[in-house]
Each structure stands twice: as structure tokens, then as C-alpha cells.
Enzyme design. Structure first.
Site, PDB file in Angstrom:
ATOM      1  CB  CYS A   1       5.887 -11.991   0.080  1.00  0.00           C
ATOM      2  SG  CYS A   1       5.258 -12.429  -1.539  1.00  0.00           S
TER       3      CYS A   1
ATOM      4  NE  ARG B   1       6.266  -7.193   3.914  1.00  0.00           N
ATOM      5  CZ  ARG B   1       7.339  -6.439   3.798  1.00  0.00           C
ATOM      6  NH1 ARG B   1       7.628  -5.588   4.745  1.00  0.00           N
ATOM      7  NH2 ARG B   1       8.124  -6.523   2.762  1.00  0.00           N
TER       8      ARG B   1
ATOM      9  CG  ASN C   1       9.058  -9.708  -0.621  1.00  0.00           C
ATOM     10  OD1 ASN C   1       8.205  -9.563  -1.504  1.00  0.00           O
ATOM     11  ND2 ASN C   1       9.523  -8.706   0.106  1.00  0.00           N
ATOM     12  N   GLY C   2       9.322 -11.096  -3.758  1.00  0.00           N
ATOM     13  CA  GLY C   2       9.859 -10.443  -4.948  1.00  0.00           C
ATOM     14  C   GLY C   2       9.606 -11.272  -6.187  1.00  0.00           C
TER      15      GLY C   2
ATOM     16  CE  LYS D   1      -5.925   6.267   1.133  1.00  0.00           C
ATOM     17  NZ  LYS D   1      -4.637   6.896   0.997  1.00  0.00           N
TER      18      LYS D   1
ATOM     19  CD  GLU E   1      -5.277   2.776  -1.401  1.00  0.00           C
ATOM     20  OE1 GLU E   1      -5.461   3.782  -0.687  1.00  0.00           O
ATOM     21  OE2 GLU E   1      -4.210   2.140  -1.401  1.00  0.00           O
TER      22      GLU E   1
ATOM     23  CE  LYS F   1       1.403   1.225   4.908  1.00  0.00           C
ATOM     24  NZ  LYS F   1       0.423   2.307   4.666  1.00  0.00           N
TER      25      LYS F   1
HETATM   26  C1  AGP Z   1      -1.825   4.519  -0.359  1.00  0.00           C
HETATM   27  O1  AGP Z   1      -3.064   4.476   0.228  1.00  0.00           O
HETATM   28  C2  AGP Z   1      -1.470   3.395  -1.176  1.00  0.00           C
HETATM   29  N1  AGP Z   1      -1.647   2.162  -0.521  1.00  0.00           N
HETATM   30  C3  AGP Z   1      -0.297   3.504  -2.129  1.00  0.00           C
HETATM   31  O2  AGP Z   1      -0.708   4.365  -3.146  1.00  0.00           O
HETATM   32  C4  AGP Z   1       1.070   3.980  -1.571  1.00  0.00           C
HETATM   33  O3  AGP Z   1       0.988   5.314  -1.197  1.00  0.00           O
HETATM   34  C5  AGP Z   1       2.137   3.763  -2.653  1.00  0.00           C
HETATM   35  O4  AGP Z   1       2.224   2.402  -2.936  1.00  0.00           O
HETATM   36  C6  AGP Z   1       3.478   4.314  -2.272  1.00  0.00           C
HETATM   37  O5  AGP Z   1       4.005   3.674  -1.145  1.00  0.00           O
HETATM   38  P1  AGP Z   1       5.242   4.281  -0.373  1.00  0.00           P
HETATM   39  O6  AGP Z   1       4.806   5.590   0.183  1.00  0.00           O
HETATM   40  O7  AGP Z   1       5.580   3.282   0.687  1.00  0.00           O
HETATM   41  O8  AGP Z   1       6.341   4.451  -1.384  1.00  0.00           O
END
Ligand code: AGP
Length: 604
Positions: free
Chosen positions: A2, A27, A98-99, A481, A484, A599
Site C-alpha cells: 500500500c 508499489r 500499510n501493513g 521476469k 511476473e 514493488k
Molecule cells: C523483481 O522483479 C521482483 N518484483 C521481486 O522479486 C523483488 O526483487 C523482491 O521482492 C525483492 O525486493 P527488494 O529488492 O526491494 O528487497
């Protein structure tokens, strides 16, 4: 996860909330809402789905206020409906969150027993009800503190209270919350990026802090309720910029940003004039006998790639583990282990918890992060920065290659500091790494050809990725990739493992992407490709000019630059990213905000 925002402003808040929420879209979210103090009292507007739905609601029914809060919701408790969208309201309280509130069920039961009724499935509404109950007997700040003391979990909150029109409250337990200082206006937000249009003067709340902002000030308190000062920093303009220029998607732009991102990152680890490695924070890797990398998702694949360099080049044992497993495994770690948390955001809950666990064991900890004001950056003993700039696409691209670049430079540093290479070899490796950004740019030249391969791949239901050596974790990253952003099922395998099971999946409808520049393992990979070809599996071979000469008949070949195996994971990342990108575009998928993904994953 969030995104949250609060504005105590002097001009119409609705457009500002939307502008900020657009910046927080990256996000990940599935509904959105805003609320403000109007002449008629607090009013809310909410909508399921994308922000354009909320904008349509606001166009019909504007929110006439200068003080307000906003939220993009990534559903955890209850489906992404308008009813479950934030802000939530109970009595005098309107709030966004958020959380996760872990003890929401027991709190809800207790509140229900006292006659409170609930209208949503969310854990958030419990906080609103609880605070409203506390307000029956306490003034706002006291009631807020009493509420926070009863909550368990990791969360950030932004709160409006009826009758307190010039004030917004915020709290941070886990996920970040920043305070923005304007001119006669104050802001709260999930990150500096979200506040970019209004201010770049930012204070980062510490874990456990809560805050009350009004038009002029922020009163900040620690978790015991004592007033505290948090430094106001002027964040770099680049940290608040988010433009996609002429690109269709942020992901496309960020793929093309990689030469710059890697160059900027490498300049923090290598002196280009002396071609000597000069690690940030004066890190001395000869003091350690083991590296433990903890990370999630793409960042963990960057770690897996680096393991090859740490062990081969520096002879330094290196373990890499996904943080969500590491933190609960009670691993045996020796005192001379350097724990490195790798993370773009620096806020990923599992990685942060693993970092804290390592710290509690007395290990030296380092945060290799892209967001330099993040929690990991502040809590680790050492900051090892990447300089990729803000990464907006949910699918990590330039953050990944920047992590690989920084970690490879650290491995070379370790090799030199441990006496495994001499000064001449150090200079050779440094020059090779400094050349990598140019080679990454060269790899992008295959883009037009890659685009032509997308329609065929977009029809696949399953895709396999194969690689050997450091190309194996790159195969894992390629598969991630594709999954996703195109929602095609994909798996990465070590090429040698093919015949131990996955070969059963090969048929004419299952494309196999082989990442294999011509190195000393290439011949073995040719054999694996022949096994695929013999079973009718369509092959896409990503290789260099020499490798292309040995491609099996009928294989589609993507040719990248010739390079040393040490930098090959950097140079061969763009083709796999572009392939996933164009397949997703071909399928009409939401490239920058794939379904269900966030994100920065700030919950477990
Ligand atoms: C990457 O494409 C992803 N969206 C995901 O695996 C990401 O790398 C992972 O959540 C770790 O995030 P961070 O690097 O912000 O810790």
C-alpha cells in the site's frame, strides 16, 4: 504494498493526493481512496481498481478540502472492493494503513463485545474503531499512543480525527513513513518519491515513531512517547524524479537505463583513474571468512550470481539464501561471517528481519540497497549503495544489474584484499568491470530482433530457461521476469539438471530459452540443447557470435557481445529482460504494475 499520503496544505488537496498516489502506484495496488476535511465534515471517495476509477468518482463528486489523506491498497484482509478500500472510518477517526495488524482478530472480538460494529473485512477498520474508543477518554495524541501500544504487527498509519482539522497523525512500526517539510504546509508519505511534487525536504521516521503534523511543524515521538528530533534531509532531486520520457513503460526505460545505472554504481566501488577497487565505508573483506547473502526474489538471484565471483575469484565461501527461509532456519553462522542484505527498496520485510537476526547474532552486517535512506541502510553496520536511481517498474531490471555490478566489484575487492590477485590482475578486472556498461548498451542492440520473437513466445503456456555456471541464476531471473509480467508459467533450471526430470516437459509447445555465451562450459550446454532439439522443443539461444555458430538447426538465436564470464551476467541480463518485456507487451499485460505484485513487500 500500500501507498499512503497525508497533506496539511493550503490549496485544494484532491489533485495533490491523486498526483502523489500516482507516484506510489508502482508499489502495487488494487483499489484506492482519499478523504478530506470539508465544510460538511470528513468526506471520503473510494474505488476498486486503478486510480482512474477513483479519478472518475472525484470528477463527479469533488472533494473540497485542503487537508486530507490518500491510499492505494494492496489487499491483504478482504477482497479489493470499494467497501474494503481505505480510508476507513469509525466515529471520529478516518485512517489509512500499510501493513498488517497481526492481532486484529482478538482486538475485533474485544471491540465487538463492547458493542462496536464493523462494516469491512479489513484489519485496518479495527485500528479506526480502537482509536475512536480511546478518544472517548483521552486527548488525540494520548489516544493514538494508547492505540499503537495495543497493536501487533508491521504497519504504517496516517490518521485524521474529527474536530482536529489542522492536524494529521502518522505512525511507523516497520514499513517506512516519511515527513515532508513544505512552506506553511506539511506532508506524510510512504516515501520521498510520493512527496516529490511538493517537497524534497524529508525526515525519515525511525521504527516505532509517531508524529503529529500541522501547517507548520512536525512533533515526533519515539515509541515510549518521548519527543525526539529526526534530521531533515534534502533528498537529491533524482530521488524524486519519475519520468518515462519517450518510453512506453517504465520497465522499458529502466532496461535502457542500465548502462548508466551500472556505471554510477561501479564508480562507488572502483577508482577509474587508478583502476583500484575502493569499497565504500572502508570495508575490509580480509577480516571475514565467509559471506552470507540474504535477499528475496530478483535480489536473491543477484546474490546467487555473485557467489560464483566470491568463491572463484576471491576464494571466499559465500552462501546465499532467500530471507524468508533464512530468518526461521536458525542457521549456524560463524563470528567472521559478513552478512549482506541485498535489496532494491531496503524495506522488504523478510530481508530486514534476516538482517536484524544477523545483527542480533553479533555479525557485521551490510545493506546493499538502492534506497539509501531505507531502513536496511540505516540499521546495517555498513551501507553498500547501488546507484540505479528510482526503479518504478515492479519487475526489477536496473536494480538487479546494479546489484550484480556492486557485488562483483566487492568479490574482486575481496580477491585483492585476501591476496588472491595481484595489483596487475586487480587493474585488469577493474577495467573489465568498467567496460561492462558499454557492453550492456551493446546488448540492447538486439532489441529489434527480440521483439520479433515475442509473438511466438506469447502463445506458450510454459517456458523453460536453462543456464550453467553464473548463467544458471540468470536463467532463474529470466523465468521470474517472464512469469511476473506476462503471466506465462516459466521455470529456470541448471542446464545439467534437464535430464534429471524437466526433460519430461519438453514438447513442440514448450519453448526453451538457453542462456549460454561461449565459455568453457559451452560444449556441455550444446549437448543439453541437442537433447531438447531431439524432442522437438523450440529453442531460443542467447549467446555471443562464437556460440551462434554452434546453434542447433532451427534455433532462434539472440546474439550478444563477446565478454569475460565475470561480466557475462551483466551483459546477458538485458536480452532476457527485453524478451519478457516484449512478450508481456504482446499479451497486452500491465507491464509496470503486474497483477497481485507489489514493488516493495513490507509484509511477511
Ligand atoms: C523483481 O522483479 C521482483 N518484483 C521481486 O522479486 C523483488 O526483487 C523482491 O521482492 C525483492 O525486493 P527488494 O529488492 O526491494 O528487497
Amino acid at each position: 504494498m500500500c501507498g499512503i499520503i497525508g497533506i496539511v496544505g493550503t490549496v485544494s488537496v484532491q489533485e495533490r493526493l491523486i498526483e502523489s498516489l500516482k507516484r506510489l502506484e508502482y508499489r502495487g495496488y488494487d483499489s484506492a481512496g482519499v478523504a478530506g476535511f470539508t465544510k460538511q465534515g470528513v468526506e471520503r471517495r473510494r474505488a476498486a481498481g486503478k486510480l482512474k476509477n477513483l479519478e472518475a468518482v472525484l470528477a463527479k463528486d469533488p472533494l473540497r478540502a485542503t487537508v486530507g489523506i490518500g491510499h492505494t491498497r494492496w489487499a491483504t484482509h478482504g477482497p479489493p472492493t470499494e467497501g474494503n478500500a481505505h480510508p476507513h472510518r469509525a466515529g471520529r477517526v478516518t485512517l489509512v494503513h500499510n501493513g498488517i495488524i497481526e492481532n486484529f482478530a482478538e482486538l475485533k472480538a474485544a471491540l465487538a463485545a463492547r458493542g462496536r460494529t464493523f462494516s469491512t473485512d479489513t484489519d485496518t477498520e479495527v485500528v479506526a474503531q480502537l482509536l475512536d474508543q480511546e478518544l472517548e477518554t483521552k486527548p488525540p495524541l494520548e489516544a493514538f499512543k494508547a492505540t499503537l501500544d495495543q497493536l501487533r504487527g508491521a504497519f504504517a498509519l496516517v490518521v485524521m480525527i474529527d474536530g482536529e482539522e489542522g492536524m494529521i497523525l502518522g505512525a511507523r512500526r516497520g514499513p517506512p513513513l516519511v515527513v515532508g517539510y513544505g512552506d506553511g504546509e506539511m506532508f506524510l508519505g510512504s516515501d520521498a518519491l510520493g512527496l516529490g511534487p511538493f517537497t524534497n525536504r524529508i525526515a525519515y521516521l525511525e521504527d516505532g515513531d509517531f508524529v503529529a503534523i500541522d501547517h507548520a511543524t512536525a512533533r515526533i515521538f519515539d515509541d515510549a512517547g518521548h519527543p525526539v528530533e529526526r534530521a531533515v534531509q534534502t533528498v537529491a532531486q533524482s530521488a524524486t524524479l519519475m519520468e518515462k520520457g519517450n518510453y512506453r513503460h517504465f520497465m522499458e526505460k529502466e532496461i535502457h537505463d542500465q548502462p548508466d545505472a551500472c556505471q554510477h554504481t561501479l564508480s562507488a566501488y572502483i577508482d577509474p583513474v587508478s583502476t583500484r577497487f575502493a569499497p565504500p565505508s572502508g570495508l575490509d573483506l580480509s577480516a571475514f571468512d565467509r559471506i552470507q547473502i540474504v535477499a528475496c526474489g530478483t535480489a536473491s538471484y543477484a546474490g546467487q550470481i555473485a557467489r560464483y565471483a566470491f568463491e572463484r575469484l576471491a576464494g571466499l565461501p559465500c552462501d546465499v539464501e532467500v530471507a524468508s527461509e533464512f530468518r526461521y532456519r536458525e542457521p549456524a553462522v560463524g563470528p567472521k561471517t559478513l552478512a549482506v542484505a541485498v535489496s532494491q527498496s531496503g524495506e522488504t520485510a523478510d530481508t530486514l528481519a534476516a538482517l536484524r537476526w544477523c545483527k542480533a547474532q553479533g555479525l557485521t552486517t551490510a545493506a546493499l540497497v538502492n534506497v539509501h535512506g531505507s531502513t536496511m541502510a540505516r540499521e546495517a553496520d555498513l551501507l553498500l549503495p547501488t546507484h540505479a536511481g528510482p526503479e518504478i517498474g515492479v519487475a526489477s531490471t536496473k536494480a538487479f544489474t546494479s546489484q550484480v555490478a556492486a557485488l562483483t566489484a566487492l568479490a574482486a575487492t575481496a580477491a585483492r584484499q585476501r591476496g588472491r590477485i595481484d595489483a596487475a590482475e586487480e587493474a585488469r578486472v577493474a577495467r573489465m568491470l568498467l567496460e561492462a556498461p558499454r557492453l550492456i548498451a551493446e546488448a540492447n542492440a538486439a532489441e529489434d530482433h527480440i521483439r520479433t520473437l515475442a509473438p511466438e513466445l506469447a502463445r506458450a503456456r510454459d517456458v523453460l530457461y536453462l543456464g550453467r555456471g553464473a548463467m544458471f541464476p540468470l536463467a532463474l531471473e529470466g523465468a521470474l521476469k517472464l512469469k511476473e509480467i506476462s503471466y506465462i508459467h516459466a521455470e529456470g533450471y541448471a542446464a545439467g539438471e534437464l535430464k534429471h526430470g524437466p526433460i519430461a516437459l519438453i514438447d513442440e509447445a514448450t519453448p526453451v530459452i538457453v542462456i549460454a555465451p561461449s565459455d568453457d562450459l559451452f560444449e556441455k550446454t550444446i549437448s543439453n540443447m541437442s537433447e531438447v532439439a531431439a524432442r522437438g522443443g523450440p529453442i531460443v539461444l542467447i549467446t555471443d557470435a562464437e556460440g551462434a555458430r554452434h546453434a542447433p538447426e532451427g534455433a532462434r538465436v539472440i546474439v550478444g557481445p563477446t565478454c569475460d564470464p565475470l561480466v557475462a551476467p551483466l551483459v546477458y541480463a538485458p536480452p532476457i529482460q527485453l524478451l519478457a518485456y516484449y512478450v508481456a507487451v504482446q499479451k497486452g499485460a500491465d507491464v509496470d504494475q503486474p497483477r497481485n505484485l507489489a514493488k516493495s513487500v513490507t509484509v511477511e
